[in-house]
Motif scaffolding. Structure first.
Motif, PDB file in Angstrom:
ATOM      1  N   LEU A 115       0.080   0.951   2.486  1.00 18.31           N
ATOM      2  CA  LEU A 115      -0.168   2.368   2.175  1.00 18.31           C
ATOM      3  C   LEU A 115       0.932   2.960   1.308  1.00 18.31           C
ATOM      4  N   SER A 116       2.065   2.247   1.169  1.00 13.82           N
ATOM      5  CA  SER A 116       3.133   2.775   0.318  1.00 13.82           C
ATOM      6  C   SER A 116       2.757   2.660  -1.158  1.00 13.82           C
ATOM      7  N   TRP A 117       1.776   1.813  -1.476  1.00 15.83           N
ATOM      8  CA  TRP A 117       1.349   1.751  -2.886  1.00 15.83           C
ATOM      9  C   TRP A 117      -0.168   1.872  -3.070  1.00 15.83           C
ATOM     10  N   ALA A 118      -0.970   1.554  -2.044  1.00 15.02           N
ATOM     11  CA  ALA A 118      -2.421   1.551  -2.230  1.00 15.02           C
ATOM     12  C   ALA A 118      -3.060   2.801  -1.626  1.00 15.02           C
ATOM     13  N   ASP A 119      -4.270   3.136  -2.100  1.00 13.53           N
ATOM     14  CA  ASP A 119      -5.018   4.283  -1.552  1.00 13.53           C
ATOM     15  C   ASP A 119      -5.393   4.058  -0.092  1.00 13.53           C
ATOM     16  N   LEU A 120      -5.339   5.138   0.698  1.00 11.57           N
ATOM     17  CA  LEU A 120      -5.843   5.070   2.074  1.00 11.57           C
ATOM     18  C   LEU A 120      -7.337   4.762   2.072  1.00 11.57           C
ATOM     19  N   SER A 121      -8.062   5.388   1.105  1.00 14.67           N
ATOM     20  CA  SER A 121      -9.515   5.184   1.051  1.00 14.67           C
ATOM     21  C   SER A 121      -9.866   3.774   0.585  1.00 14.67           C
ATOM     22  N   PHE A 122      -8.849   2.982   0.184  1.00 18.62           N
ATOM     23  CA  PHE A 122      -9.074   1.561  -0.102  1.00 18.62           C
ATOM     24  C   PHE A 122      -8.682   0.710   1.106  1.00 18.62           C
ATOM     25  N   VAL A 123      -7.478   0.993   1.631  1.00 15.20           N
ATOM     26  CA  VAL A 123      -6.917   0.154   2.696  1.00 15.20           C
ATOM     27  C   VAL A 123      -7.744   0.225   3.982  1.00 15.20           C
ATOM     28  N   GLY A 130     -10.873  -0.884  -7.107  1.00 11.31           N
ATOM     29  CA  GLY A 130      -9.495  -0.606  -7.513  1.00 11.31           C
ATOM     30  C   GLY A 130      -8.644  -0.236  -6.319  1.00 11.31           C
ATOM     31  N   VAL A 131      -7.339  -0.557  -6.429  1.00 15.74           N
ATOM     32  CA  VAL A 131      -6.444  -0.389  -5.281  1.00 15.74           C
ATOM     33  C   VAL A 131      -5.866   1.015  -5.212  1.00 15.74           C
ATOM     34  N   ARG A 132      -5.628   1.594  -6.405  1.00  8.24           N
ATOM     35  CA  ARG A 132      -4.930   2.871  -6.434  1.00  8.24           C
ATOM     36  C   ARG A 132      -5.517   3.782  -7.493  1.00  8.24           C
ATOM     37  N   THR A 133      -5.803   5.058  -7.098  1.00 14.54           N
ATOM     38  CA  THR A 133      -6.379   5.990  -8.065  1.00 14.54           C
ATOM     39  C   THR A 133      -5.474   7.171  -8.367  1.00 14.54           C
ATOM     40  N   ILE A 134      -4.380   7.324  -7.594  1.00 16.18           N
ATOM     41  CA  ILE A 134      -3.512   8.483  -7.850  1.00 16.18           C
ATOM     42  C   ILE A 134      -2.254   8.045  -8.585  1.00 16.18           C
ATOM     43  N   PRO A 135      -1.764   8.893  -9.499  1.00  9.05           N
ATOM     44  CA  PRO A 135      -0.536   8.562 -10.206  1.00  9.05           C
ATOM     45  C   PRO A 135       0.663   8.552  -9.246  1.00  9.05           C
ATOM     46  N   ARG A 136       1.660   7.793  -9.636  1.00  9.64           N
ATOM     47  CA  ARG A 136       2.802   7.526  -8.770  1.00  9.64           C
ATOM     48  C   ARG A 136       3.524   8.771  -8.244  1.00  9.64           C
ATOM     49  N   ALA A 137       3.701   9.783  -9.099  1.00  6.91           N
ATOM     50  CA  ALA A 137       4.593  10.887  -8.726  1.00  6.91           C
ATOM     51  C   ALA A 137       3.868  12.030  -8.025  1.00  6.91           C
TER      52      ALA A 137
END
Lengths: 131, 122
Positions: free
Chosen positions: A68-76, A121-128
């Motif tokens: 969860l530190s890098w991937a979306d909750l709605s993915f994990v 896809g694993v992540r949809t939100i930008p890092r910051a």
């Protein structure tokens, strides 16, 4: 790739952890003279099998949080639901539980759902964004 | 009635817990090391993160509500009902964490929810 590796180890730890926990707790219950909650809890705390199961579930939670530190909750979250399928299979093969057709059907539907989520896809939100 | 309230606490508590834990972990930053010393420092940072701790608190509430409701309701009723948490958590991820829920991901999540409900039936 990293996400897949971490989540697969997490799910396997969880499935094996659940098997040991179930084995341990069933043995504890079988060995109990009375049904008092306190004595059951104390016996559980003294059972290596229960500790092994708990340790594996902690491994699951640490890896889940790490993902969860890098991937979306709605993915994990939906992806880890594949653990239910492993639990059904493990219950069937290692604990000799009978598995109804509805359970096998549920397992197949979960597998299909996890496959769809894994293509999204694993992540949809930008890092910051959340900092 | 009491059963419905407790199941709501199980589901909402679990979803809120997941959302807060995700917020905390995203604030901690991507874990991309296998170096033990560095991992220990990351762990210390995580354990001091307020959002992460709020998440653990909600998870604990959810778990104890689950244990409580099992003392009078059937597991075969409670467990399928908790599969709703997949949908509630996804709604939380969309509106609180601003994650994009594509049609593909939504379809997959709904299938998982149905599958988990089926598995949990007696």
């Amino acid at each position: 790739m990293k996400t897949a590796a971490v989540l697969i180890i997490a799910i396997i730890s969880q499935a094996i952890g659940n098997v040991y926990l179930t084995k341990g707790m069933k043995a504890v219950k079988a060995a109990s003279i009375d049904d008092a909650l306190m004595s059951t809890a104390l016996r559980a705390a003294g059972s290596p099998t229960v500790w092994l199961g708990t340790a594996l579930l902690i491994v699951f939670f640490v890896l889940y949080s790490a993902a969860l530190s890098w991937a979306d909750l709605s993915f994990v979250l939906p992806a880890t639901a594949f653990g239910y399928v492993l639990n059904v299979a493990a219950g069937h093969y290692f604990l000799n539980e009978s598995v109804s057709p509805a359970r096998w059907a549920g397992s197949a539907i979960i597998t299909l759902g996890v496959f769809l989520v894994s293509r999204s896809g694993v992540r949809t939100i930008p890092r910051a964004e959340l900092l | 009635m009491m059963t419905a309230v407790m199941i709501a606490i199980v589901v909402l508590g679990g979803s809120a817990g997941d959302v807060f834990i995700t917020k905390g972990m995203k604030q901690t930053g991507e874990i991309s090391t296998v170096h033990l010393g560095k991992l220990a420092r990351v762990a210390m940072r995580v354990l001091r993160n307020v959002n992460f701790l709020i998440g653990i608190f909600f998870m604990a509430c959810s778990f104890f509500a689950f244990l409580a409701v099992l003392s009078w309701a059937d597991l075969s009723f409670v467990l399928p009902a908790t599969s709703l948490s997949f949908v509630i958590t996804t709604i939380g991820a969309k509106f609180v964490l601003k994650e994009e829920i594509s049609r593909l991901r939504l379809a997959g999540t709904l299938l998982v929810c149905v599958g988990v409900a089926l598995i949990s039936l007696p």
